[in-house]
Motif scaffolding. Structure first.
Motif, PDB file in Angstrom:
ATOM      1  N   TYR A 239       0.901  -1.271  -0.058  1.00  0.00           N
ATOM      2  CA  TYR A 239      -0.054   0.095  -0.065  1.00  0.00           C
ATOM      3  C   TYR A 239       0.759   1.203   0.105  1.00  0.00           C
ATOM      4  O   TYR A 239       0.298   2.353  -0.528  1.00  0.00           O
ATOM      5  N   GLU A 240       2.026   1.168   0.312  1.00  0.00           N
ATOM      6  CA  GLU A 240       2.947   2.372   0.664  1.00  0.00           C
ATOM      7  C   GLU A 240       3.436   2.794  -0.924  1.00  0.00           C
ATOM      8  O   GLU A 240       3.552   3.798  -1.271  1.00  0.00           O
ATOM      9  N   HIS A 241       3.687   1.648  -1.844  1.00  0.00           N
ATOM     10  CA  HIS A 241       3.867   1.928  -3.122  1.00  0.00           C
ATOM     11  C   HIS A 241       2.873   1.882  -4.122  1.00  0.00           C
ATOM     12  O   HIS A 241       3.005   1.887  -5.467  1.00  0.00           O
ATOM     13  N   ALA A 242       1.351   1.725  -3.904  1.00  0.00           N
ATOM     14  CA  ALA A 242       0.414   1.563  -4.725  1.00  0.00           C
ATOM     15  C   ALA A 242       0.218   2.953  -5.303  1.00  0.00           C
ATOM     16  O   ALA A 242       0.712   4.099  -4.915  1.00  0.00           O
ATOM     17  N   SER A 243      -0.257   3.105  -6.469  1.00  0.00           N
ATOM     18  CA  SER A 243      -0.328   4.310  -7.496  1.00  0.00           C
ATOM     19  C   SER A 243      -1.312   5.174  -7.221  1.00  0.00           C
ATOM     20  O   SER A 243      -2.538   4.489  -6.666  1.00  0.00           O
ATOM     21  N   ALA A 244      -1.370   6.315  -7.665  1.00  0.00           N
ATOM     22  CA  ALA A 244      -2.454   7.150  -7.403  1.00  0.00           C
ATOM     23  C   ALA A 244      -3.819   6.569  -8.425  1.00  0.00           C
ATOM     24  O   ALA A 244      -4.961   6.736  -7.606  1.00  0.00           O
ATOM     25  N   GLU A 245      -3.527   6.023  -9.325  1.00  0.00           N
ATOM     26  CA  GLU A 245      -4.851   5.240  -9.795  1.00  0.00           C
ATOM     27  C   GLU A 245      -5.307   4.260  -9.162  1.00  0.00           C
ATOM     28  O   GLU A 245      -6.641   4.271  -9.044  1.00  0.00           O
ATOM     29  N   PHE A 246      -4.626   3.299  -8.342  1.00  0.00           N
ATOM     30  CA  PHE A 246      -4.895   2.344  -7.522  1.00  0.00           C
ATOM     31  C   PHE A 246      -5.966   3.069  -6.412  1.00  0.00           C
ATOM     32  O   PHE A 246      -7.117   2.792  -6.154  1.00  0.00           O
ATOM     33  N   TYR A 247      -5.443   4.128  -5.781  1.00  0.00           N
ATOM     34  CA  TYR A 247      -6.201   4.921  -4.794  1.00  0.00           C
ATOM     35  C   TYR A 247      -7.347   5.517  -5.368  1.00  0.00           C
ATOM     36  O   TYR A 247      -8.468   5.647  -4.427  1.00  0.00           O
ATOM     37  N   SER A 248      -7.216   5.864  -6.352  1.00  0.00           N
ATOM     38  CA  SER A 248      -8.429   6.818  -7.043  1.00  0.00           C
ATOM     39  C   SER A 248      -9.855   6.033  -7.126  1.00  0.00           C
ATOM     40  O   SER A 248     -11.040   6.710  -7.270  1.00  0.00           O
ATOM     41  N   LYS A 249      -9.642   4.561  -6.925  1.00  0.00           N
ATOM     42  CA  LYS A 249     -10.774   3.860  -7.149  1.00  0.00           C
ATOM     43  C   LYS A 249     -11.416   3.427  -5.771  1.00  0.00           C
ATOM     44  O   LYS A 249     -12.407   2.643  -5.877  1.00  0.00           O
ATOM     45  N   VAL A 250     -10.692   3.825  -4.821  1.00  0.00           N
ATOM     46  CA  VAL A 250     -11.097   3.177  -3.495  1.00  0.00           C
ATOM     47  C   VAL A 250     -12.126   4.017  -2.966  1.00  0.00           C
ATOM     48  O   VAL A 250     -11.984   5.359  -2.889  1.00  0.00           O
ATOM     49  N   ASP A 251     -13.221   3.737  -2.523  1.00  0.00           N
ATOM     50  CA  ASP A 251     -14.136   4.615  -1.679  1.00  0.00           C
ATOM     51  C   ASP A 251     -13.972   4.632   0.018  1.00  0.00           C
ATOM     52  O   ASP A 251     -14.189   5.808   0.510  1.00  0.00           O
ATOM     53  N   ARG A 252     -13.484   3.718   0.577  1.00  0.00           N
ATOM     54  CA  ARG A 252     -13.036   3.658   2.114  1.00  0.00           C
ATOM     55  C   ARG A 252     -12.023   2.842   2.338  1.00  0.00           C
ATOM     56  O   ARG A 252     -11.897   1.731   1.858  1.00  0.00           O
ATOM     57  N   ILE A 253     -11.302   3.265   3.461  1.00  0.00           N
ATOM     58  CA  ILE A 253     -10.593   2.303   4.183  1.00  0.00           C
ATOM     59  C   ILE A 253     -10.888   1.896   5.144  1.00  0.00           C
ATOM     60  O   ILE A 253     -11.123   2.884   6.136  1.00  0.00           O
ATOM     61  N   ILE A 254     -11.075   0.413   5.535  1.00  0.00           N
ATOM     62  CA  ILE A 254     -11.498  -0.186   6.832  1.00  0.00           C
ATOM     63  C   ILE A 254     -10.215  -0.446   7.640  1.00  0.00           C
ATOM     64  O   ILE A 254      -9.813  -1.433   7.010  1.00  0.00           O
ATOM     65  N   LEU A 255     -10.210   0.083   8.600  1.00  0.00           N
ATOM     66  CA  LEU A 255      -9.120  -0.311   9.853  1.00  0.00           C
ATOM     67  C   LEU A 255      -9.814  -1.224  10.769  1.00  0.00           C
ATOM     68  O   LEU A 255     -10.727  -0.553  11.602  1.00  0.00           O
ATOM     69  N   LEU A 256      -9.134  -2.238  11.057  1.00  0.00           N
ATOM     70  CA  LEU A 256      -9.779  -3.292  12.042  1.00  0.00           C
ATOM     71  C   LEU A 256      -8.692  -3.023  13.066  1.00  0.00           C
ATOM     72  O   LEU A 256      -7.613  -3.401  13.345  1.00  0.00           O
ATOM     73  N   ALA A 257      -9.176  -2.365  14.305  1.00  0.00           N
ATOM     74  CA  ALA A 257      -8.465  -1.814  15.312  1.00  0.00           C
ATOM     75  C   ALA A 257      -7.510  -2.787  16.009  1.00  0.00           C
ATOM     76  O   ALA A 257      -6.676  -2.788  16.432  1.00  0.00           O
ATOM     77  N   GLY A 258      -8.353  -3.855  16.123  1.00  0.00           N
ATOM     78  CA  GLY A 258      -7.709  -5.017  16.749  1.00  0.00           C
ATOM     79  C   GLY A 258      -6.435  -5.784  16.063  1.00  0.00           C
ATOM     80  O   GLY A 258      -5.879  -6.411  16.754  1.00  0.00           O
TER      81      GLY A 258
ATOM     82  N   GLU B 287     -13.854  -1.831  23.452  1.00  0.00           N
ATOM     83  CA  GLU B 287     -14.463  -0.363  23.368  1.00  0.00           C
ATOM     84  C   GLU B 287     -13.410   0.419  22.851  1.00  0.00           C
ATOM     85  O   GLU B 287     -13.419   1.251  21.937  1.00  0.00           O
ATOM     86  N   GLU B 288     -12.183   0.338  23.344  1.00  0.00           N
ATOM     87  CA  GLU B 288     -11.144   1.248  23.300  1.00  0.00           C
ATOM     88  C   GLU B 288     -10.408   0.994  21.684  1.00  0.00           C
ATOM     89  O   GLU B 288     -10.115  -0.086  21.437  1.00  0.00           O
ATOM     90  N   VAL B 289      -9.961   2.180  21.417  1.00  0.00           N
ATOM     91  CA  VAL B 289      -9.069   2.134  20.187  1.00  0.00           C
ATOM     92  C   VAL B 289      -7.908   3.029  20.174  1.00  0.00           C
ATOM     93  O   VAL B 289      -7.671   3.531  21.063  1.00  0.00           O
ATOM     94  N   PRO B 290      -6.700   2.619  19.533  1.00  0.00           N
ATOM     95  CA  PRO B 290      -5.534   3.439  19.592  1.00  0.00           C
ATOM     96  C   PRO B 290      -5.834   4.907  19.226  1.00  0.00           C
ATOM     97  O   PRO B 290      -6.683   5.080  18.166  1.00  0.00           O
ATOM     98  N   GLU B 291      -5.318   5.742  20.007  1.00  0.00           N
ATOM     99  CA  GLU B 291      -5.679   7.069  19.997  1.00  0.00           C
ATOM    100  C   GLU B 291      -5.206   7.640  18.524  1.00  0.00           C
ATOM    101  O   GLU B 291      -5.830   8.404  17.919  1.00  0.00           O
ATOM    102  N   ILE B 292      -4.096   7.127  17.952  1.00  0.00           N
ATOM    103  CA  ILE B 292      -3.672   7.708  16.705  1.00  0.00           C
ATOM    104  C   ILE B 292      -4.597   7.294  15.373  1.00  0.00           C
ATOM    105  O   ILE B 292      -5.011   7.973  14.552  1.00  0.00           O
ATOM    106  N   LEU B 293      -5.136   6.113  15.696  1.00  0.00           N
ATOM    107  CA  LEU B 293      -6.316   5.578  14.626  1.00  0.00           C
ATOM    108  C   LEU B 293      -7.611   6.550  14.849  1.00  0.00           C
ATOM    109  O   LEU B 293      -8.200   6.905  13.677  1.00  0.00           O
ATOM    110  N   GLU B 294      -7.905   6.782  16.235  1.00  0.00           N
ATOM    111  CA  GLU B 294      -9.268   7.504  16.492  1.00  0.00           C
ATOM    112  C   GLU B 294      -9.190   8.884  15.912  1.00  0.00           C
ATOM    113  O   GLU B 294     -10.167   9.288  15.251  1.00  0.00           O
TER     114      GLU B 294
END
Length: 131
Positions: free
Chosen positions: A48-67, A99-106
């Motif tokens: 994901y660090e090296h994925a292109s702008a074209e790849f990301y242009s098609k993405v609607d949401r990023i889902i982060l599973l905090a666990g 219930e709690e999530v890492p603050e950086i993610l929140e």
């Protein structure tokens, strides 16, 4: 569901994965599969660090599973950076059973949700409105 409320959009999602001792990824995607009135697909990149702008242009949401955060910080950091760079809303899912999530993610999330399938779907659909 009323016809005027029907959502035919196919949501293109990135769902965090990686080292997953409790199978949260599998449980999360199962909840999405069970909601037959919600259309989605998943975009996956080898880096994901090296994925292109074209790849990301098609993405609607990023889902982060905090666990999964503690064991997959590099992946999460790449997704946080991509979210910011390409203006993609983050839906943060609380750790399974907690219930709690890492603050950086929140701080970066457009919305935070638990494990109720209806709430997850609503959060995905409404995330861009919440930013």
């Amino acid at each position: 569901m009323f016809e005027d409320e029907k959502d035919d959009k196919i949501y293109n999602l990135i769902i965090s994965n990686g080292f997953d001792q409790k199978n949260e990824y599998g449980q999360f995607t199962q909840k999405l599969f069970e909601k037959v009135d919600f259309l989605w697909k998943e975009s996956i990149s080898g880096s994901y660090e090296h994925a292109s702008a074209e790849f990301y242009s098609k993405v609607d949401r990023i889902i982060l599973l905090a666990g999964l955060y503690n064991e997959n910080k590099d992946l999460f950091n790449s997704l946080l950076n991509a979210s910011e760079k390409y203006d993609i809303p983050i839906v943060l899912v609380r750790p399974l059973g907690l219930e709690e999530v890492p603050e950086i993610l929140e701080q970066k999330a457009a919305t935070i949700v638990g494990w109720n399938a209806n709430c997850i779907i609503d959060s995905i659909k409404d995330a861009d409105v919440l930013i």
